[in-house]
Design an enzyme around this catalytic site. Structure first.
Site, PDB file in Angstrom:
ATOM      1  N   CYS A 187      -0.358 -72.050  -8.065  1.00  0.00           N
ATOM      2  CA  CYS A 187      -1.796 -71.923  -7.854  1.00  0.00           C
ATOM      3  C   CYS A 187      -2.524 -72.862  -8.828  1.00  0.00           C
ATOM      4  O   CYS A 187      -1.880 -73.495  -9.664  1.00  0.00           O
ATOM      5  CB  CYS A 187      -2.210 -70.470  -8.085  1.00  0.00           C
ATOM      6  SG  CYS A 187      -2.125 -69.962  -9.814  1.00  0.00           S
ATOM      7  N   CYS A 203      -1.651 -72.102 -12.370  1.00  0.00           N
ATOM      8  CA  CYS A 203      -0.283 -72.543 -12.689  1.00  0.00           C
ATOM      9  C   CYS A 203      -0.265 -74.037 -13.018  1.00  0.00           C
ATOM     10  O   CYS A 203       0.425 -74.470 -13.942  1.00  0.00           O
ATOM     11  CB  CYS A 203       0.658 -72.288 -11.516  1.00  0.00           C
ATOM     12  SG  CYS A 203       0.893 -70.563 -11.087  1.00  0.00           S
ATOM     13  N   ARG A 251       0.927 -75.949 -16.290  1.00  0.00           N
ATOM     14  CA  ARG A 251       1.904 -77.045 -16.297  1.00  0.00           C
ATOM     15  C   ARG A 251       1.380 -78.227 -17.086  1.00  0.00           C
ATOM     16  O   ARG A 251       2.115 -78.861 -17.848  1.00  0.00           O
ATOM     17  CB  ARG A 251       2.227 -77.500 -14.870  1.00  0.00           C
ATOM     18  CG  ARG A 251       3.138 -76.586 -14.134  1.00  0.00           C
ATOM     19  CD  ARG A 251       3.498 -77.173 -12.793  1.00  0.00           C
ATOM     20  NE  ARG A 251       4.221 -76.188 -11.990  1.00  0.00           N
ATOM     21  CZ  ARG A 251       4.729 -76.425 -10.804  1.00  0.00           C
ATOM     22  NH1 ARG A 251       4.606 -77.615 -10.252  1.00  0.00           N
ATOM     23  NH2 ARG A 251       5.366 -75.486 -10.152  1.00  0.00           N
ATOM     24  N   CYS A 296     -10.790 -64.912  -2.196  1.00  0.00           N
ATOM     25  CA  CYS A 296      -9.844 -65.679  -1.391  1.00  0.00           C
ATOM     26  C   CYS A 296     -10.461 -67.000  -0.948  1.00  0.00           C
ATOM     27  O   CYS A 296     -11.661 -67.188  -0.992  1.00  0.00           O
ATOM     28  CB  CYS A 296      -9.428 -64.880  -0.164  1.00  0.00           C
ATOM     29  SG  CYS A 296      -8.520 -63.394  -0.591  1.00  0.00           S
ATOM     30  N   CYS A 307      -3.145 -67.240  -6.880  1.00  0.00           N
ATOM     31  CA  CYS A 307      -3.177 -66.900  -8.309  1.00  0.00           C
ATOM     32  C   CYS A 307      -2.825 -65.441  -8.589  1.00  0.00           C
ATOM     33  O   CYS A 307      -2.493 -65.095  -9.712  1.00  0.00           O
ATOM     34  CB  CYS A 307      -4.557 -67.201  -8.895  1.00  0.00           C
ATOM     35  SG  CYS A 307      -4.939 -68.950  -8.979  1.00  0.00           S
TER      36      CYS A 307
END
Length: 157
Positions: free
Chosen positions: A31, A34, A38, A94, A122
């Site tokens: 998501c 994420c 990273r 959403c 997420c």
């Protein structure tokens, strides 16, 4: 002291590699949060690798450690937000978020989409280890990186 920088860098490589494995082999799509994590792992890992190679004296070590603390704190904030969303998914709306649209338009997402393109949810907390989700582990790891760098920053020699 150099070994700690090397361990941080190698841990970042291992974590990002495992994230790619989960994405490509298990179909767990990243998501936007994420992807931000990273990026933080990449930044922490590259800075730690430079610190290991450079082997700086006190001022240089403090600069490297300060950057690691900064990016670890940023990663921890994002991981903490995602961990909260996993526990309270009703707080998440959403659809395509502005973060997802922004991240997917970055040159990094076009250059290496498997690594930097955000397509996941997420609030997905299906992956767990010792009853902790990926964002929980990520939060703990970022805090450990920040603590290790702060202790190195305070060290006299």
């Amino acid at each position: 002291m150099r070994i700690i920088f090397l361990l941080i860098a190698l841990t970042c490589v291992a974590l990002v590699s495992y994230a790619l494995y989960l994405q490509l082999a298990d179909g767990l799509l990243p998501c936007p949060l994420c992807i931000f994590q990273r990026m933080a792992y990449w930044l922490v890992g590259v800075i730690a690798l430079f610190a290991f190679i450079h082997n700086p004296q006190q001022l240089g070590r403090r600069i490297y450690c300060g950057l690691i603390v900064l990016f670890s704190l940023a990663g921890a904030i994002v991981a903490g937000r995602q961990a909260w969303l996993v526990r309270f998914p009703e707080a998440f709306e959403c659809g395509i978020s502005p973060e997802e649209a922004f991240l997917n338009e970055l040159p990094l997402a076009r250059w290496w989409p498997d690594m930097f393109e955000a397509n996941g949810d997420c609030t997905d907390g299906t992956w767990q280890f010792l009853s902790l989700t990926i964002p929980d582990w990520s939060l703990l790891i970022f805090l450990a990186f920040g603590l290790a760098a702060a202790l190195l920053w305070l060290r006299k020699r």
